[in-house]
Design a protein around this motif. Structure first.
Motif, mmCIF file in Angstrom:
data_model
loop_
_atom_site.group_PDB
_atom_site.id
_atom_site.type_symbol
_atom_site.label_atom_id
_atom_site.label_comp_id
_atom_site.label_asym_id
_atom_site.label_seq_id
_atom_site.Cartn_x
_atom_site.Cartn_y
_atom_site.Cartn_z
ATOM 1 N N VAL A 1 37.001 32.173 30.439
ATOM 2 C CA VAL A 1 36.433 31.641 31.679
ATOM 3 C C VAL A 1 37.087 32.281 32.905
ATOM 4 O O VAL A 1 36.416 32.584 33.896
ATOM 5 C CB VAL A 1 36.552 30.100 31.717
ATOM 6 C CG1 VAL A 1 37.991 29.644 31.664
ATOM 7 C CG2 VAL A 1 35.844 29.535 32.947
ATOM 8 N N LYS A 2 38.388 32.515 32.853
ATOM 9 C CA LYS A 2 39.089 33.111 33.990
ATOM 10 C C LYS A 2 38.596 34.539 34.242
ATOM 11 O O LYS A 2 38.294 34.913 35.390
ATOM 12 C CB LYS A 2 40.597 33.110 33.727
ATOM 13 C CG LYS A 2 41.440 33.812 34.804
ATOM 14 C CD LYS A 2 41.316 33.118 36.147
ATOM 15 C CE LYS A 2 42.263 33.750 37.171
ATOM 16 N NZ LYS A 2 42.061 33.177 38.538
ATOM 17 N N ARG A 3 38.518 35.318 33.190
ATOM 18 C CA ARG A 3 38.038 36.694 33.345
ATOM 19 C C ARG A 3 36.584 36.713 33.816
ATOM 20 O O ARG A 3 36.189 37.559 34.628
ATOM 21 C CB ARG A 3 38.175 37.438 32.017
ATOM 22 C CG ARG A 3 37.818 38.914 32.101
ATOM 23 C CD ARG A 3 37.923 39.584 30.751
ATOM 24 N NE ARG A 3 37.304 40.910 30.772
ATOM 25 C CZ ARG A 3 36.853 41.550 29.711
ATOM 26 N NH1 ARG A 3 36.968 40.991 28.515
ATOM 27 N NH2 ARG A 3 36.290 42.727 29.830
ATOM 28 N N GLY A 4 35.782 35.773 33.336
ATOM 29 C CA GLY A 4 34.394 35.695 33.760
ATOM 30 C C GLY A 4 34.252 35.361 35.227
ATOM 31 O O GLY A 4 33.404 35.931 35.933
ATOM 32 N N ALA A 5 35.074 34.435 35.733
ATOM 33 C CA ALA A 5 35.036 34.089 37.153
ATOM 34 C C ALA A 5 35.424 35.291 38.012
ATOM 35 O O ALA A 5 34.831 35.534 39.074
ATOM 36 C CB ALA A 5 35.971 32.913 37.424
ATOM 37 N N GLU A 6 36.392 36.051 37.545
ATOM 38 C CA GLU A 6 36.807 37.254 38.293
ATOM 39 C C GLU A 6 35.683 38.282 38.329
ATOM 40 O O GLU A 6 35.444 38.912 39.374
ATOM 41 C CB GLU A 6 38.066 37.847 37.642
ATOM 42 C CG GLU A 6 39.294 36.959 37.796
ATOM 43 C CD GLU A 6 40.461 37.418 36.941
ATOM 44 O OE1 GLU A 6 40.246 38.298 36.058
ATOM 45 O OE2 GLU A 6 41.584 36.906 37.143
ATOM 46 N N GLU A 7 34.985 38.462 37.194
ATOM 47 C CA GLU A 7 33.871 39.406 37.147
ATOM 48 C C GLU A 7 32.772 38.999 38.118
ATOM 49 O O GLU A 7 32.215 39.824 38.862
ATOM 50 C CB GLU A 7 33.313 39.483 35.730
ATOM 51 C CG GLU A 7 32.115 40.434 35.600
ATOM 52 C CD GLU A 7 31.238 40.161 34.390
ATOM 53 O OE1 GLU A 7 30.678 41.122 33.834
ATOM 54 O OE2 GLU A 7 31.093 38.975 34.019
ATOM 55 N N LEU A 8 32.429 37.722 38.123
ATOM 56 C CA LEU A 8 31.368 37.233 38.999
ATOM 57 C C LEU A 8 31.745 37.405 40.464
ATOM 58 O O LEU A 8 30.924 37.827 41.290
ATOM 59 C CB LEU A 8 31.077 35.764 38.689
ATOM 60 C CG LEU A 8 30.350 35.516 37.362
ATOM 61 C CD1 LEU A 8 30.529 34.070 36.909
ATOM 62 C CD2 LEU A 8 28.868 35.844 37.497
ATOM 63 N N TYR A 9 32.982 37.090 40.810
ATOM 64 C CA TYR A 9 33.446 37.235 42.190
ATOM 65 C C TYR A 9 33.302 38.679 42.668
ATOM 66 O O TYR A 9 32.770 38.947 43.749
ATOM 67 C CB TYR A 9 34.897 36.766 42.273
ATOM 68 C CG TYR A 9 35.537 36.895 43.640
ATOM 69 C CD1 TYR A 9 34.837 36.612 44.808
ATOM 70 C CD2 TYR A 9 36.871 37.308 43.761
ATOM 71 C CE1 TYR A 9 35.436 36.722 46.058
ATOM 72 C CE2 TYR A 9 37.470 37.422 45.003
ATOM 73 C CZ TYR A 9 36.751 37.134 46.137
ATOM 74 O OH TYR A 9 37.347 37.256 47.365
ATOM 75 N N LYS A 10 33.721 39.617 41.849
ATOM 76 C CA LYS A 10 33.615 41.032 42.224
ATOM 77 C C LYS A 10 32.150 41.456 42.359
ATOM 78 O O LYS A 10 31.790 42.206 43.268
ATOM 79 C CB LYS A 10 34.323 41.904 41.178
ATOM 80 C CG LYS A 10 35.840 41.746 41.172
ATOM 81 C CD LYS A 10 36.469 42.563 40.052
ATOM 82 C CE LYS A 10 37.977 42.352 39.994
ATOM 83 N NZ LYS A 10 38.601 43.092 38.855
ATOM 84 N N ALA A 11 31.295 40.974 41.468
ATOM 85 C CA ALA A 11 29.870 41.329 41.526
ATOM 86 C C ALA A 11 29.214 40.763 42.779
ATOM 87 O O ALA A 11 28.387 41.427 43.418
ATOM 88 C CB ALA A 11 29.152 40.819 40.282
ATOM 89 N N PHE A 12 29.576 39.549 43.159
ATOM 90 C CA PHE A 12 29.008 38.944 44.358
ATOM 91 C C PHE A 12 29.468 39.682 45.614
ATOM 92 O O PHE A 12 28.693 39.872 46.564
ATOM 93 C CB PHE A 12 29.400 37.473 44.452
ATOM 94 C CG PHE A 12 28.864 36.615 43.333
ATOM 95 C CD1 PHE A 12 27.818 37.062 42.528
ATOM 96 C CD2 PHE A 12 29.406 35.365 43.078
ATOM 97 C CE1 PHE A 12 27.321 36.276 41.492
ATOM 98 C CE2 PHE A 12 28.905 34.569 42.058
ATOM 99 C CZ PHE A 12 27.874 35.026 41.254
ATOM 100 N N GLN A 13 30.716 40.120 45.601
ATOM 101 C CA GLN A 13 31.217 40.913 46.724
ATOM 102 C C GLN A 13 30.441 42.223 46.838
ATOM 103 O O GLN A 13 30.023 42.618 47.929
ATOM 104 C CB GLN A 13 32.705 41.207 46.531
ATOM 105 C CG GLN A 13 33.632 40.027 46.779
ATOM 106 C CD GLN A 13 35.090 40.408 46.550
ATOM 107 O OE1 GLN A 13 35.466 40.901 45.486
ATOM 108 N NE2 GLN A 13 35.920 40.197 47.550
#
Length: 340
Positions: free
Chosen positions: A277-289
């Motif tokens: 879940v932590k790695r997934g949240a980081e991936e999503l944050y970068k994609a949204f940026q």
């Protein structure tokens, strides 16, 4: 899933009605030969010559399922069973069905495995249960179904969905600075990255038939079950400057289940889930940026499934039974003619 199957050396053909072709996130979408057809209109000729059918099509969330429960039954249940019968008649050996942990529905706090009772609480969940029960009866020496009960998906993909809990909370946090919870945060959810779901399907397709014949698998990781409030906390730790906020009418959600996913790992050593879940949240944050995501994007009709469908119906492009109108079909024919 498509590029993963291709990388593994498999030939892939798509069959889809493309309801969400205007909802592509990012620049990359894999290109494969595709039959543009509603699953309800599939014919035996569409399926002949294939070794396996990976059945992913359907109305894919609870709001869309609640939009018209009879339509959800027609597409997710009746058309899915019909597709399995057609595949069997066409000589397709493997039928891998995308089921769901929503089958367990009101499962409570106890850990559930593949032998646990079903308690679906939505039209979507009920449709998945009925397909499993009816398609299992079709299994024989020449037709081998497998039922993939995926946990709640998350992660970046070309047809990104924002109605999934981690994707949704990350989008709220990024675009508004708040992590907005519509329940009281107590329900349990197992969650799994879309890449790990794809790895599971690939492992089943390549497994010895006797290991997966008429079997059901919970798809995810046993250690990736969380309360909704815990997922919100991970998002708060990942996306700077956001806070957790509960809706004024926040209440317990009847959908509450924890699942044990040991069976698939123990049965199929090739399946090695890689995401947390932590790695997934980081991936999503970068994609949204990278995409410059706005609130209008994820809450508007481009990516919100039910709003997108309602917009297409309102514009006269879809009928109320979710078939493309004649005008759209003619436009698609002209487009194909212009590119061939």
């Amino acid at each position: 899933m498509t590029p993963m199957l291709q990388t593994a050396g498999h030939d892939v053909t798509g069959l889809d009605t493309n309801l969400f072709e205007r909802s592509t996130f990012g620049d990359y979408l894999p290109r494969v030969p595709t039959v543009t057809k509603d699953i309800r209109e599939a014919e035996i000729e569409d399926l002949k010559g294939f070794d396996a059918v990976v059945h992913l099509a359907g109305l894919s969330n609870d709001p869309l399922g609640d939009f018209d429960p009879s339509l959800t039954d027609e597409i997710n249940h009746v058309a899915s069973v019909r597709l399995a019968r057609l595949a069997k008649a066409a000589g397709v050996a493997r039928f891998v069905f995308s089921s769901s942990c929503s089958n367990y529905g009101a499962g409570g706090d106890h850990m559930l495995d593949e032998t646990s009772a079903f308690h679906p609480v939505t039209p979507y969940g009920r449709s998945k249960v009925m397909v499993e029960q009816e398609v299992a009866k079709l299994a024989d020496d020449n037709f081998s179904p497998t039922f993939m009960r995926s946990a709640t998906a998350y992660g970046v993909s070309p047809r990104l969905r924002f109605d999934l809990v981690l994707n949704n909370l990350c989008a709220w946090a990024y675009t508004s600075g708040r992590i907005y919870l519509k329940s009281d945060g107590t329900p349990w959810r197992p969650i799994v990255h879309i890449e790990d779901i794809s790895r599971a399907f690939l492992a089943v397709l390549e497994a010895p038939l006797q290991l997966v014949h008429n079997e059901a698998f919970n798809v995810g990781r046993t250690d990736e079950n969380f309360r909704i409030s815990e997922i919100a906390d991970v998002v708060a730790q990942t996306i700077p400057g956001c806070r957790v906020e509960y809706a004024e009418d926040a209440s317990p959600d009847t959908r509450c289940y924890r699942v044990n996913c040991d069976k698939i790992v123990n049965t199929l050593p090739a399946f090695k889930p890689q995401w947390t879940v932590k790695r997934g949240a980081e991936e999503l944050y970068k994609a949204f940026q990278a995409a410059g995501l706005s609130g209008n994007d994820f809450e508007g009709p481009r990516y919100k499934r039910i709003a997108h469908i309602q917009q297409l119906i309102g514009a006269g492009l879809l009928t109320d039974r979710l078939f493309w109108t004649t005008v759209v079909q003619k436009a698609q024919i002209r487009q194909v003619g212009a590119t061939t």
